[in-house]
Design a protein around this motif. Structure first.
Motif, PDB file in Angstrom:
ATOM      1  N   ARG A   1      -2.816 -82.968  31.030  1.00 26.97           N
ATOM      2  CA  ARG A   1      -3.350 -84.300  31.350  1.00 26.97           C
ATOM      3  C   ARG A   1      -4.388 -84.224  32.467  1.00 26.97           C
ATOM      4  O   ARG A   1      -5.347 -85.018  32.489  1.00 26.97           O
ATOM      5  N   CYS A   2      -4.238 -83.280  33.376  1.00 28.38           N
ATOM      6  CA  CYS A   2      -5.247 -83.102  34.430  1.00 28.38           C
ATOM      7  C   CYS A   2      -6.579 -82.661  33.836  1.00 28.38           C
ATOM      8  O   CYS A   2      -7.640 -83.194  34.198  1.00 28.38           O
TER       9      CYS A   2
ATOM     10  N   ARG B   1     -16.050 -85.077  19.845  1.00 30.99           N
ATOM     11  CA  ARG B   1     -16.121 -83.718  19.322  1.00 30.99           C
ATOM     12  C   ARG B   1     -16.104 -82.672  20.429  1.00 30.99           C
ATOM     13  O   ARG B   1     -15.857 -81.486  20.171  1.00 30.99           O
ATOM     14  N   GLU B   2     -16.374 -83.098  21.661  1.00 29.14           N
ATOM     15  CA  GLU B   2     -16.395 -82.172  22.796  1.00 29.14           C
ATOM     16  C   GLU B   2     -15.059 -82.101  23.511  1.00 29.14           C
ATOM     17  O   GLU B   2     -14.861 -81.248  24.383  1.00 29.14           O
ATOM     18  N   ALA B   3     -14.149 -82.994  23.174  1.00 36.17           N
ATOM     19  CA  ALA B   3     -12.882 -83.083  23.902  1.00 36.17           C
ATOM     20  C   ALA B   3     -12.086 -81.784  23.781  1.00 36.17           C
ATOM     21  O   ALA B   3     -11.984 -81.198  22.704  1.00 36.17           O
ATOM     22  N   VAL B   4     -11.535 -81.331  24.911  1.00 32.90           N
ATOM     23  CA  VAL B   4     -10.767 -80.087  24.906  1.00 32.90           C
ATOM     24  C   VAL B   4      -9.349 -80.291  24.384  1.00 32.90           C
ATOM     25  O   VAL B   4      -8.658 -79.329  24.042  1.00 32.90           O
ATOM     26  N   THR B   5      -8.880 -81.546  24.336  1.00 33.48           N
ATOM     27  CA  THR B   5      -7.551 -81.837  23.808  1.00 33.48           C
ATOM     28  C   THR B   5      -7.677 -82.539  22.456  1.00 33.48           C
ATOM     29  O   THR B   5      -8.684 -83.183  22.167  1.00 33.48           O
TER      30      THR B   5
ATOM     31  N   GLN C   1     -12.242 -83.802  32.295  1.00 30.95           N
ATOM     32  CA  GLN C   1     -13.328 -83.771  31.324  1.00 30.95           C
ATOM     33  C   GLN C   1     -13.843 -85.175  31.011  1.00 30.95           C
ATOM     34  O   GLN C   1     -15.043 -85.376  30.810  1.00 30.95           O
ATOM     35  N   ALA C   2     -12.928 -86.147  30.966  1.00 29.62           N
ATOM     36  CA  ALA C   2     -13.329 -87.512  30.640  1.00 29.62           C
ATOM     37  C   ALA C   2     -14.159 -88.147  31.756  1.00 29.62           C
ATOM     38  O   ALA C   2     -15.023 -88.977  31.495  1.00 29.62           O
TER      39      ALA C   2
ATOM     40  N   ILE D   1     -10.278 -75.604  30.078  1.00 30.46           N
ATOM     41  CA  ILE D   1      -9.450 -75.118  28.978  1.00 30.46           C
ATOM     42  C   ILE D   1      -8.122 -75.879  28.923  1.00 30.46           C
ATOM     43  O   ILE D   1      -7.408 -75.965  29.923  1.00 30.46           O
ATOM     44  N   ASP D   2      -7.828 -76.438  27.750  1.00 28.97           N
ATOM     45  CA  ASP D   2      -6.489 -76.958  27.479  1.00 28.97           C
ATOM     46  C   ASP D   2      -5.669 -75.765  27.000  1.00 28.97           C
ATOM     47  O   ASP D   2      -5.734 -75.387  25.833  1.00 28.97           O
TER      48      ASP D   2
END
Length: 205
Positions: free
Chosen positions: A23-24, A169-173, A29-30, A41-42
């Motif tokens: 969650r951190c 599309r860029e979200a790590v999660t 990233q958001a 990195i997730d």
């Protein structure tokens, strides 16, 4: 050439406060953008699959839920060679065993980050399959981000408020596991048992 900075969140979001580290990363990233030499990195529960990221990093910042035996929501910062010891001091899940091995392997191969910081949070509750962060841990997340950003600034990560919304599309999660969607779609406890399939519980005597 800029030094590589890796920001890693590990844990399992499906087990309540165990998802603190992920969650951190999601929140960082958001809300922020970073210099090109910074990688978020997730890490989830990938264990040894994370070895390449650790070996390639000059500086490594880790967010994780760690059982320090402290009050729930307490943050503790551990640095340098002490980090592997704390990662395995009181294991809450298999991911910590795996990541402790990652750090030890990186040391053995002499490809260990020059700077490493573990920013851990004491969980309140874990045995809630499908649950989310407890309020005290969710509140601690904000302070963890502040401390993490401060260190990243010192390391030359150049954090700055995000200038444009994050492209999905860029979200790590995974989008389905994003905090807001995850919490809003969660069934009530009366509709979904939190500890397993009640059909297989032993009948009361």
């Amino acid at each position: 050439m800029s030094e590589t900075i890796c920001v890693l969140g590990i844990g399992n979001v499906l087990w309540a406060d165990e998802g603190f580290g992920v969650r951190c990363i999601e929140a960082l990233q958001a809300r922020y953008e970073f210099a090109p030499h910074v990688q978020l990195i997730d890490g989830g529960t990938q264990g040894l699959y994370l070895i390449q990221h650790v070996q390639e990093a000059d500086s490594l910042l880790i967010f994780d839920a760690i059982d320090y035996g402290l009050a729930p929501g307490t943050l503790k910062l551990v640095e340098g060679d002490e980090v592997p010891r704390f990662m395995g001091a009181k294991k809450m899940s298999l991911h910590q065993t795996g990541f402790q091995e990652v750090l030890m392997l990186a040391q053995l191969t002499e490809r260990f980050p020059r700077r490493i910081l573990l920013l851990g949070c004491q969980p309140e509750y874990l045995e809630d399959y499908g649950g989310s962060l407890r309020p005290v841990v969710k509140a601690a997340l904000e302070e963890a981000l502040r401390l993490g950003l401060q260190r990243l600034q010192d390391w030359g990560a150049q954090p700055r408020p995000r200038s444009r919304p994050l492209d999905e599309r860029e979200a790590v999660t995974f989008l389905e596991l994003g905090l807001e969607r995850y919490e809003s779609a969660r069934p009530s406890e009366s509709l979904a048992c939190r500890i397993g399939d009640e059909r297989f519980f032993p009948a009361p005597v």
